[in-house]
Design a protein around this motif. Structure first.
Motif, mmCIF file in Angstrom:
data_model
loop_
_atom_site.group_PDB
_atom_site.id
_atom_site.type_symbol
_atom_site.label_atom_id
_atom_site.label_comp_id
_atom_site.label_asym_id
_atom_site.label_seq_id
_atom_site.Cartn_x
_atom_site.Cartn_y
_atom_site.Cartn_z
ATOM 1 N N VAL A 1 -20.248 -34.360 -66.040
ATOM 2 C CA VAL A 1 -20.271 -33.218 -66.941
ATOM 3 C C VAL A 1 -19.213 -33.443 -68.010
ATOM 4 O O VAL A 1 -18.168 -34.029 -67.746
ATOM 5 C CB VAL A 1 -20.035 -31.898 -66.170
ATOM 6 N N GLN A 2 -19.513 -32.991 -69.193
ATOM 7 C CA GLN A 2 -18.529 -33.096 -70.277
ATOM 8 C C GLN A 2 -17.462 -32.025 -70.115
ATOM 9 O O GLN A 2 -17.750 -30.917 -69.624
ATOM 10 C CB GLN A 2 -19.207 -32.921 -71.632
ATOM 11 N N ALA A 3 -16.268 -32.353 -70.509
ATOM 12 C CA ALA A 3 -15.197 -31.363 -70.487
ATOM 13 C C ALA A 3 -15.633 -30.144 -71.302
ATOM 14 O O ALA A 3 -16.192 -30.288 -72.397
ATOM 15 C CB ALA A 3 -13.920 -31.960 -71.064
ATOM 16 N N GLY A 4 -15.411 -28.984 -70.712
ATOM 17 C CA GLY A 4 -15.841 -27.747 -71.355
ATOM 18 C C GLY A 4 -17.220 -27.294 -70.926
ATOM 19 O O GLY A 4 -17.627 -26.157 -71.210
ATOM 20 N N GLY A 5 -17.935 -28.163 -70.240
ATOM 21 C CA GLY A 5 -19.284 -27.835 -69.797
ATOM 22 C C GLY A 5 -19.317 -27.142 -68.456
ATOM 23 O O GLY A 5 -18.279 -26.728 -67.916
ATOM 24 N N LEU B 1 -21.231 -23.156 -55.988
ATOM 25 C CA LEU B 1 -20.011 -23.168 -56.789
ATOM 26 C C LEU B 1 -20.413 -23.376 -58.236
ATOM 27 O O LEU B 1 -20.872 -24.461 -58.608
ATOM 28 C CB LEU B 1 -19.046 -24.265 -56.338
ATOM 29 N N GLN B 2 -20.293 -22.329 -59.014
ATOM 30 C CA GLN B 2 -20.558 -22.431 -60.444
ATOM 31 C C GLN B 2 -19.264 -22.838 -61.122
ATOM 32 O O GLN B 2 -18.285 -22.089 -61.088
ATOM 33 C CB GLN B 2 -21.053 -21.088 -60.978
ATOM 34 N N MET B 3 -19.279 -24.016 -61.706
ATOM 35 C CA MET B 3 -18.100 -24.563 -62.360
ATOM 36 C C MET B 3 -18.284 -24.415 -63.865
ATOM 37 O O MET B 3 -19.183 -25.014 -64.440
ATOM 38 C CB MET B 3 -17.927 -26.038 -61.991
ATOM 39 N N ASN B 4 -17.448 -23.619 -64.490
ATOM 40 C CA ASN B 4 -17.506 -23.401 -65.932
ATOM 41 C C ASN B 4 -16.224 -23.907 -66.588
ATOM 42 O O ASN B 4 -15.189 -24.020 -65.939
ATOM 43 C CB ASN B 4 -17.686 -21.913 -66.235
ATOM 44 N N VAL C 1 -8.507 -23.080 -60.535
ATOM 45 C CA VAL C 1 -9.902 -22.809 -60.919
ATOM 46 C C VAL C 1 -10.172 -21.332 -61.138
ATOM 47 O O VAL C 1 -11.268 -20.955 -61.575
ATOM 48 C CB VAL C 1 -10.901 -23.363 -59.875
ATOM 49 N N MET C 2 -9.195 -20.491 -60.851
ATOM 50 C CA MET C 2 -9.375 -19.053 -61.007
ATOM 51 C C MET C 2 -9.816 -18.736 -62.431
ATOM 52 O O MET C 2 -9.242 -19.218 -63.404
ATOM 53 C CB MET C 2 -8.045 -18.348 -60.704
#
Length: 124
Positions: free
Chosen positions: A12-16, A80-83, A63-64
């Protein structure tokens, strides 16, 4: 036999954003916690997030506000939704499940079963 299978890892790209999934089978406890841990390159495994059967959630400080952990009611499935992914989020992500009986969400020994892990890489 209890088995946990993670999926959704990748680059994944940073910020994605990226979503990880975990399915546990064979686990029969009615009260439990499920958690995500990660193993960054060259570092120790660390707790990322956890969710209990009452849907109480916990997050590490790193990650908060960016990650969201959820589960499917009635099923031992966790997401786990990683934003807003950052380069420091890189690592192998492990799913874990354990009986909910005291302990702490971030403590590895409070989880009896673990998945094989799914790798997340971050490109800048």
């Amino acid at each position: 036999q209890v088995q946990l299978v993670e999926s959704g890892g990748g680059s994944v790209q940073a910020g994605g954003s990226l979503q990880l999934s975990c399915v546990a089978s064979g686990f029969t406890e009615s009260r439990y916690r499920m958690a995500w841990f990660r193993l960054p390159p060259g570092s120790a495994r660390e707790a990322v997030a956890a969710i209990y059967t009452n849907n109480r959630t916990f997050y590490s400080d790193s990650v908060m506000g960016r990650f969201n952990v959820s589960r499917s009611d009635g099923e031992t499935k966790m997401y786990l939704q990683m934003n807003t992914v950052k380069p420091e989020d890189i690592g192998v992500y492990y799913c874990a499940i354990g009986r909910l009986a005291g302990g702490a969400w971030y403590r590895e020994r409070d989880y009896q079963y673990w998945g094989q892990g799914t790798e997340v890489t971050v490109s800048s």
